[in-house]
Design a protein around this motif. Structure first.
Motif, PDB file in Angstrom:
ATOM      1  N   GLU A  18     -36.464  65.352 -38.925  1.00  0.00           N
ATOM      2  CA  GLU A  18     -35.577  65.802 -40.000  1.00  0.00           C
ATOM      3  C   GLU A  18     -34.177  66.076 -39.456  1.00  0.00           C
ATOM      4  N   GLN A  19     -34.091  66.748 -38.315  1.00  0.00           N
ATOM      5  CA  GLN A  19     -32.785  67.022 -37.699  1.00  0.00           C
ATOM      6  C   GLN A  19     -32.068  65.733 -37.333  1.00  0.00           C
ATOM      7  N   TYR A  20     -32.794  64.796 -36.735  1.00  0.00           N
ATOM      8  CA  TYR A  20     -32.191  63.516 -36.355  1.00  0.00           C
ATOM      9  C   TYR A  20     -31.730  62.745 -37.583  1.00  0.00           C
ATOM     10  N   THR A  21     -32.534  62.761 -38.633  1.00  0.00           N
ATOM     11  CA  THR A  21     -32.169  62.048 -39.856  1.00  0.00           C
ATOM     12  C   THR A  21     -30.919  62.652 -40.479  1.00  0.00           C
ATOM     13  N   GLN A  22     -30.840  63.969 -40.499  1.00  0.00           N
ATOM     14  CA  GLN A  22     -29.653  64.626 -41.049  1.00  0.00           C
ATOM     15  C   GLN A  22     -28.419  64.310 -40.209  1.00  0.00           C
ATOM     16  N   LYS A  23     -28.595  64.271 -38.910  1.00  0.00           N
ATOM     17  CA  LYS A  23     -27.472  63.964 -38.027  1.00  0.00           C
ATOM     18  C   LYS A  23     -26.993  62.528 -38.231  1.00  0.00           C
ATOM     19  N   ILE A  24     -27.930  61.611 -38.403  1.00  0.00           N
ATOM     20  CA  ILE A  24     -27.571  60.207 -38.614  1.00  0.00           C
ATOM     21  C   ILE A  24     -26.860  60.034 -39.954  1.00  0.00           C
ATOM     22  N   ALA A  25     -27.324  60.723 -40.986  1.00  0.00           N
ATOM     23  CA  ALA A  25     -26.760  60.567 -42.327  1.00  0.00           C
ATOM     24  C   ALA A  25     -25.452  61.338 -42.512  1.00  0.00           C
ATOM     25  N   SER A  26     -25.186  62.316 -41.665  1.00  0.00           N
ATOM     26  CA  SER A  26     -23.993  63.144 -41.804  1.00  0.00           C
ATOM     27  C   SER A  26     -22.753  62.389 -41.351  1.00  0.00           C
ATOM     28  N   ASP A  27     -21.636  62.697 -42.004  1.00  0.00           N
ATOM     29  CA  ASP A  27     -20.378  62.086 -41.573  1.00  0.00           C
ATOM     30  C   ASP A  27     -19.578  63.041 -40.673  1.00  0.00           C
ATOM     31  N   GLN A  28     -20.191  64.120 -40.230  1.00  0.00           N
ATOM     32  CA  GLN A  28     -19.549  65.064 -39.323  1.00  0.00           C
ATOM     33  C   GLN A  28     -19.636  64.631 -37.867  1.00  0.00           C
ATOM     34  N   TYR A  29     -20.493  63.672 -37.576  1.00  0.00           N
ATOM     35  CA  TYR A  29     -20.727  63.264 -36.195  1.00  0.00           C
ATOM     36  C   TYR A  29     -20.123  61.889 -35.935  1.00  0.00           C
ATOM     37  N   SER A  30     -19.802  61.664 -34.683  1.00  0.00           N
ATOM     38  CA  SER A  30     -19.244  60.376 -34.293  1.00  0.00           C
ATOM     39  C   SER A  30     -20.347  59.319 -34.247  1.00  0.00           C
ATOM     40  N   ALA A  31     -19.938  58.074 -34.170  1.00  0.00           N
ATOM     41  CA  ALA A  31     -20.908  56.979 -34.098  1.00  0.00           C
ATOM     42  C   ALA A  31     -21.756  57.101 -32.838  1.00  0.00           C
ATOM     43  N   GLU A  32     -21.159  57.574 -31.761  1.00  0.00           N
ATOM     44  CA  GLU A  32     -21.905  57.741 -30.511  1.00  0.00           C
ATOM     45  C   GLU A  32     -22.987  58.809 -30.652  1.00  0.00           C
TER      46      GLU A  32
END
Length: 178
Positions: free
Chosen positions: A81-95
């Motif tokens: 769930e955490q990884y999915t939220q991180k992937i879907a969020s636009d707060q994080y860089s592509a890296e």
């Protein structure tokens, strides 16, 4: 009787494909718009719903083993769930998103490796087995009244042949009469 590694992987992959196929044939609720993936505003507005949670259907004769599996699955579903939220969020860089994606793939690979090892250990004649992989350490717990050194070495051999020579394997015995 020794089973070739390639045969075991083929049977596992075949059974996984069969289970997924049956699931999607009999699934009534499909809320995924696959064409939305190819639109321009995919990351801002697309949400994935209706996706099945990854499950490991393992029948257990021991409530203790089943409880351990449920705890591990709960812990890992929170990580997914955490990884999915991180992937879907636009707060994080592509890296950072790529790193979260790689971590999620590693988690899925670890789950399938554990399930494969449990199946292989059960094929050695044990009524149940629980495998937990943490980095280079593999903890195996089998349900048996007693275990000889030869039986423990056989389990260690199976684990090392699947995971590689660099892993540390511990074998624990859980009695049927806990």
């Amino acid at each position: 009787m020794k089973v070739k590694r390639r045969t075991v992987w083929f049977l596992t992959l075949f059974s996984l494909v069969a289970v997924i196929s049956v699931y999607y044939v009999f699934e009534n609720d499909r809320n995924i718009n696959l064409m939305a993936i190819f639109s321009d505003d995919t990351l801002q507005e697309t949400t994935l719903t209706g996706l099945p949670e990854e499950t490991r259907a393992v029948q257990s004769e021991s409530y203790l083993f089943e409880q351990m599996r449920m705890e591990v699955e709960h812990e890992r579903s929170q990580l997914r769930e955490q990884y999915t939220q991180k992937i879907a969020s636009d707060q994080y860089s592509a890296e950072e998103k790529n790193e979260a994606y790689n971590e999620m793939n590693a988690l899925i690979k670890r789950n399938s490796s554990e399930a494969m090892l449990e199946m292989l250990i059960k094929s050695l004649g044990y009524s149940d087995a629980f495998v937990r992989i943490e980095g280079e350490k593999v903890a195996v717990t089998v349900m048996s009244d007693e275990m000889s050194k030869e039986e423990a070495n056989e389990i260690i051999y199976v684990v090392m042949s699947e995971q590689g020579e660099g892993v540390q394997v511990t074998v624990n015995v859980q009695s049927n009469y806990y």
